[in-house]
Design a protein around this motif. Structure first.
Motif, PDB file in Angstrom:
ATOM      1  N   ARG A 444       0.834  -1.208   0.000  1.00  0.00           N
ATOM      2  CA  ARG A 444       0.000   0.000   0.000  1.00  0.00           C
ATOM      3  C   ARG A 444       0.866   1.254   0.000  1.00  0.00           C
ATOM      4  O   ARG A 444       1.880   1.320   0.698  1.00  0.00           O
ATOM      5  CB  ARG A 444      -0.889  -0.019   1.244  1.00  0.00           C
ATOM      6  CG  ARG A 444      -1.892   1.112   1.386  1.00  0.00           C
ATOM      7  CD  ARG A 444      -2.601   0.974   2.715  1.00  0.00           C
ATOM      8  NE  ARG A 444      -3.624   2.001   2.920  1.00  0.00           N
ATOM      9  CZ  ARG A 444      -4.899   1.843   2.643  1.00  0.00           C
ATOM     10  NH1 ARG A 444      -5.328   0.691   2.148  1.00  0.00           N
ATOM     11  NH2 ARG A 444      -5.767   2.826   2.866  1.00  0.00           N
ATOM     12  N   GLU A 446       0.195   5.610   0.023  1.00  0.00           N
ATOM     13  CA  GLU A 446      -0.689   6.771  -0.004  1.00  0.00           C
ATOM     14  C   GLU A 446       0.122   7.996  -0.403  1.00  0.00           C
ATOM     15  O   GLU A 446       1.220   8.228   0.138  1.00  0.00           O
ATOM     16  CB  GLU A 446      -1.329   6.985   1.368  1.00  0.00           C
ATOM     17  CG  GLU A 446      -2.242   5.851   1.791  1.00  0.00           C
ATOM     18  CD  GLU A 446      -2.876   6.083   3.149  1.00  0.00           C
ATOM     19  OE1 GLU A 446      -2.615   7.158   3.740  1.00  0.00           O
ATOM     20  OE2 GLU A 446      -3.624   5.204   3.613  1.00  0.00           O
ATOM     21  N   THR A 474      -4.610   6.398  -2.986  1.00  0.00           N
ATOM     22  CA  THR A 474      -4.102   5.205  -2.311  1.00  0.00           C
ATOM     23  C   THR A 474      -3.909   4.112  -3.355  1.00  0.00           C
ATOM     24  O   THR A 474      -4.863   3.705  -4.023  1.00  0.00           O
ATOM     25  CB  THR A 474      -5.077   4.710  -1.229  1.00  0.00           C
ATOM     26  OG1 THR A 474      -5.251   5.736  -0.254  1.00  0.00           O
ATOM     27  CG2 THR A 474      -4.542   3.454  -0.563  1.00  0.00           C
ATOM     28  N   ARG A 476      -2.900   0.258  -3.909  1.00  0.00           N
ATOM     29  CA  ARG A 476      -2.821  -0.953  -3.094  1.00  0.00           C
ATOM     30  C   ARG A 476      -2.801  -2.191  -3.991  1.00  0.00           C
ATOM     31  O   ARG A 476      -3.384  -2.209  -5.079  1.00  0.00           O
ATOM     32  CB  ARG A 476      -3.979  -1.029  -2.104  1.00  0.00           C
ATOM     33  CG  ARG A 476      -5.352  -0.867  -2.707  1.00  0.00           C
ATOM     34  CD  ARG A 476      -6.419  -0.681  -1.625  1.00  0.00           C
ATOM     35  NE  ARG A 476      -7.691  -0.272  -2.190  1.00  0.00           N
ATOM     36  CZ  ARG A 476      -8.622  -1.121  -2.639  1.00  0.00           C
ATOM     37  NH1 ARG A 476      -8.416  -2.429  -2.547  1.00  0.00           N
ATOM     38  NH2 ARG A 476      -9.765  -0.659  -3.146  1.00  0.00           N
ATOM     39  N   GLU A 478      -3.988  -5.787  -4.537  1.00  0.00           N
ATOM     40  CA  GLU A 478      -5.127  -6.623  -4.157  1.00  0.00           C
ATOM     41  C   GLU A 478      -5.059  -7.895  -4.996  1.00  0.00           C
ATOM     42  O   GLU A 478      -5.476  -7.915  -6.146  1.00  0.00           O
ATOM     43  CB  GLU A 478      -6.431  -5.859  -4.413  1.00  0.00           C
ATOM     44  CG  GLU A 478      -7.678  -6.552  -3.906  1.00  0.00           C
ATOM     45  CD  GLU A 478      -8.918  -5.703  -4.159  1.00  0.00           C
ATOM     46  OE1 GLU A 478      -9.653  -6.009  -5.126  1.00  0.00           O
ATOM     47  OE2 GLU A 478      -9.129  -4.728  -3.413  1.00  0.00           O
TER      48      GLU A 478
END
Length: 893
Positions: A444, A446, A474, A476, A478
């Motif tokens: 992650r 930001e 953000t 990320r 997944e």
């Protein structure tokens, strides 16, 4: 590349960390061979006698290309390669230098000419220059003198890397004894020492605007010949940069954003590996050699007919455009020969395998903490680097990169990719420079950027004025996807803005599944851009752009999710099972013939999965060959997925040892039934790492139904020459030890009914009684049309299987066309067919009793039950389950 698994077991899985063949000396030989090969092609196709043309491709060939040719030939001479294509390299190199224009040759080309002269005997008392006139010598002195550019450097009119280049020029003049007493060399060396020492992370900002790209490692490479004169600062800085680049490098380049990457970035993997080993600057020598080896292999695809292909179906930045194609070719070759020279000085070590060269990583690499400049690098289930740097083009923008998957168009200020772009008239604004804030944790990142900037600085004051606002995002990981959630705050009159867009380009051969989400009015489409010059990166031509267009607003929330296609190398590409499984996956998967790659771990490493179907197809039944193939798969770092069709090889039932090896090694196993899984787990020892899934065998309706006769059973039996029968039973498929054909024959012979006919098309040596109800044909492989007609001529299949197998494909035939089955109590058939089978028991007597009591209602009920089985075994269902299992294995191990 998806590095997979740990080396915690004592088996072939413990082998993948080192290559058994490639050493620094081996790679040096490969590099010299490649350079000579390209130069030989150049001589043959474009430059007979290695005399470069005056014009090439419509562009003048200047002193830069000529100096680079001389430099390369001189380097080859120093490595003992004295002739190329039968031509004396030293003689050609010196003649090139003699004819260079002193007025036009400068900087890089000055030091390359000077070092060539020095390497081939210098200027003074050099027998090779006996025919040179005083004018030739005077011209050569001009060629090697770039001191006039120092004033431009002082005035800040040159990129900072020229401080290194011009110092190298002066070092080279000193070696030739052409450096005047009134010179600035000591000042230059002192300044560089201070500069390198002042780089807290080792990273060089070339323009002062957080411009960190491949020119950081390049300045170290430029300075390498005089590193000993920089008081240790060079070595300290490069050690730090090498540690970072070990995590940041991709197979497509040591640095894959900013200026001059592509082919030059790939070559840099070679250069850095060579200098790291030669000067012992790294604790992981094997990995750097492994990256250099992979780069060398890749570079063979970047030359054709003696020239680089960097401008064909891909593109460079304008300043390295087609007008410098020959120069770029020769520049690359010079770098390769220089790397070969370095590698010959390196201590022996075996190169890391592809998996070892690019291991998993999740790290924020910081270039300059005060300005939040750096790069997020992630290798694993999804691979990318996300640069957070300053720059003048989209090439420097904070967009994810991984050559071949995540790319941006080269050398553009308007085709913004992977970022929000604000369109106002003909002006496009987007993010620029490092973020104002950033925070990283595993998986992650930001970031917050302030302002939206026009990257085209030639558009006038109003056009170049930023739009006030911010973007908070953000990023990320997944699963195998990269997901970005962002909020745009745009502090401008919406009437002055036409649209906000996000463009995601796609490369041929690696489809992207892209999902856009926003509550604001928008359109989303996919645009075909294949063949368009503007949509080319350093590595590829883009074929599609996924485009989101959002209506302007003061605040916009949006998300996008990108999932690259899974790359699968199959051991049975084109087989109807493999084809039926992967076709429903569409663009979610890219397939290739894995059998052709079993001895090529480097190419295999470009895939995520090796899908094994029948092990005896992949490596035969030889134990040593099996272990060799598995070692290659481990070296590649691919997941080994085995769909276990068989308990043992059909044709080699005593060769179960190879199945024992594969069961211990497989990372993921698909069983066609819970019954089959229990059988295999009772008989074989799986690795502790092995993941299991039960996924049914898909039915064959899509292959059989198109062949259903219009006249149904009557037409099929007529074509086959069969007498009509109220209830026709059949045994089809290849003979198997576990298929008790004799039992079925005996049961029908003992049956009291006269309305039943048994057709046996699997006969081998069974005893067939003189019974008009039994039609038996010696087995031979039937063509698909004949096989289908046999099925459509039946009212039910008979499956008289004993224990001993895992599956039978005939169940897929039965479910596929709605044909009921009369089956034994074999556990697989009970699970796979359910109520679509009428189970008779285990003996001939059991089957006789079943047949005597058989009713048309029973057959109809079993046929009706095939509908549920057909839905559950549709290949789209099987494909989705398989892909979900693979995703889970890749992500979670």
């Amino acid at each position: 590349m998806v590095p997979y698994g740990s080396d915690t077991t004592t088996s072939v899985r413990a082998l993948p960390t080192r290559s058994l063949t490639t050493t620094p000396a081996d790679l040096a030989d490969q590099l010299l061979e490649l350079a000579v090969e390209v130069l030989t092609d150049l001589d043959s196709v474009h430059a007979p006698g290695l005399e470069l043309p005056l014009v090439y491709g419509g562009h003048r060939v200047g002193p830069d290309a000529r100096a680079d040719l001389a430099f390369t030939l001189g380097l080859l001479h120093g490595e003992g390669v004295t002739t190329v294509a039968g031509i004396d390299g030293a003689e050609v190199a010196l003649e090139i230098v003699r004819r260079l224009s002193g007025a036009e040759t400068h900087s890089f080309y000055s030091y390359r000419a000077a070092e060539t002269l020095d390497r081939l005997g210098g200027i003074d008392d050099n027998p090779r220059l006996a025919a040179w006139t005083d004018d030739d010598v005077a011209n050569a002195e001009l060629v090697v003198d770039s001191s006039s550019m120092l004033a431009l450097l002082d005035e800040g009119k040159l990129p900072k890397n020229y401080a290194v280049v011009l110092t190298r020029c002066e070092i080279a003049r000193r070696a030739l004894r052409r450096l005047p007493d009134d010179n600035r060399l000591e000042e230059l060396l002192a300044t560089l020492t201070t500069t390198f020492d002042g780089l807290s992370t080792g990273w060089w900002d070339d323009f002062g605007g957080a411009n960190f790209d491949m020119y950081t490692p390049d300045v170290y490479l430029f300075a390498e010949p005089f590193a000993s004169e920089l008081d240790g600062a060079w070595e300290r800085g490069l050690r730090a940069v090498l540690r970072d680049l070990a995590d940041v490098a991709t197979p497509g380049g040591a640095v894959s954003w900013g200026r001059s990457t592509g082919a030059l970035g790939i070559v840099m993997n070679v250069e850095l590996g060579a200098v790291a080993l030669a000067r012992d600057l790294t604790d992981d020598r094997a990995a750097w050699l492994g990256r250099a080896e992979l780069a060398t292999r890749a570079l063979r695809g970047w030359f054709e007919g003696g020239v680089v292909t960097a401008h064909q179906h891909k593109m460079t930045m304008d300043y390295r455009g087609p007008q410098r194609r020959l120069q770029m070719t020769l520049d690359l070759l010079g770098k390769l020969v220089q790397a070969a020279h370095e590698l010959r000085a390196a201590e022996p070590v075996d190169a890391a395998t592809p998996a070892g060269a690019y291991p998993a990583v999740d790290r924020l690499v910081v270039f300059e903490p005060a300005r939040n400049a750096g790069v997020w690098t992630h290798r694993g289930a999804v691979d990318f680097v996300l640069p957070l740097v300053g720059g003048f083009w989209v090439d420097c923008s904070p967009a994810p990169r991984w050559p071949g998957t995540f790319e941006v168009p080269v050398d553009t200020q308007t085709l913004v990719s992977w970022l929000p772009a604000i369109h106002s008239g003909d002006t496009v604004r987007t993010l620029s420079g490092p973020p104002a804030d950033l925070a990283h944790e595993p998986g992650r990142l930001e970031v917050r950027h302030e302002g939206f900037h026009n990257l085209d600085f030639g558009g006038g004051e109003e056009a170049t004025k930023p739009i006030d606002g911010s973007r908070t995002a953000t990023y990320r990981v997944e699963g195998r996807s990269l997901v970005v959630d962002e909020t745009l705050s745009i502090r401008a009159d919406p009437a002055t803005i036409d649209a906000v867009t996000v463009e995601i380009p796609e490369v041929a051969g690696r489809p992207l599944a892209v999902e856009f989400t926003t509550d604001h009015p928008h359109t989303a489409t996919v645009v075909d851009v294949a063949g368009m010059q503007a949509h080319r990166s350093f590595w590829n031509e883009h074929v599609r752009v996924h485009e989101l267009v959002v209506e302007p607003a003061a605040s916009i929330d949006l998300s996008w999710k990108v999932t690259p296609a899974l790359r699968v190398a199959s051991s049975a590409l084109g087989h109807w099972y493999d084809q039926s499984l992967y076709e429903p996956m569409g663009d979610r998967v890219v397939q290739a013939d894995g059998m052709a790659l079993l001895d090529d771990p480097a190419t295999l490493s470009e895939f995520d999965v090796f899908h094994l179907h029948w092990p005896e197809w992949a490596a035969g039944v030889d134990v040593d060959r099996t272990r060799e193939v598995i070692a290659n798969l481990r070296a590649a770092g691919v997941v080994i997925l085995w769909t276990q069709h068989n308990r043992v090889p059909h044709l080699f039932p005593n060769a179960e040892e190879i199945y024992r090896i594969w069961t211990a090694e497989a990372d993921a196993v698909i069983h066609h039934s819970h019954y089959g899984r229990a059988v295999m787990e009772a008989e074989y020892d799986y690795g502790a790492h092995t993941r299991h899934a039960v996924i049914a065998h898909g039915h064959w309706g899509h292959r059989l139904e198109p062949l259903r006769p219009a006249g149904g059973k009557a037409e099929a039996e007529a074509v086959l020459g069969l007498d009509p029968a109220p209830i026709r039973l059949g045994i089809v498929g290849a003979p198997r030890t576990q298929k008790d054909v004799q039992l079925a024959i005996d049961a029908v012979h003992a049956c009291s009914r006269d309305d039943i006919q048994l057709c046996v098309w699997s006969l081998v040596d069974e005893n067939v009684p003189d019974d008009p109800r039994i039609v038996a044909v010696p087995y031979s492989m039937a063509d698909h049309g004949t096989y289908a007609r046999r099925l459509f001529a039946l009212d039910a299949l008979v499956m008289p299987f004993r224990e001993g197998m895992l599956t039978t494909g005939t169940m897929a035939d039965a479910l596929g066309i709605g044909l009921p089955t009369i089956a034994s109590n074999w556990g697989y058939l009970r699970e796979a067919l359910g109520d679509a089978a009428i189970h008779y028991g285990d003996t001939a007597e059991d089957l006789t009793d079943c047949l005597d009591a058989l009713s048309t209602d029973q057959l109809a009920a079993a046929a009706a039950a095939t509908e549920a089985g057909r839905a559950a075994t549709d290949w789209s269902v099987i494909a989705d389950a398989t892909l979900a299992f693979l995703d889970d294995v890749i992500v979670n191990g």
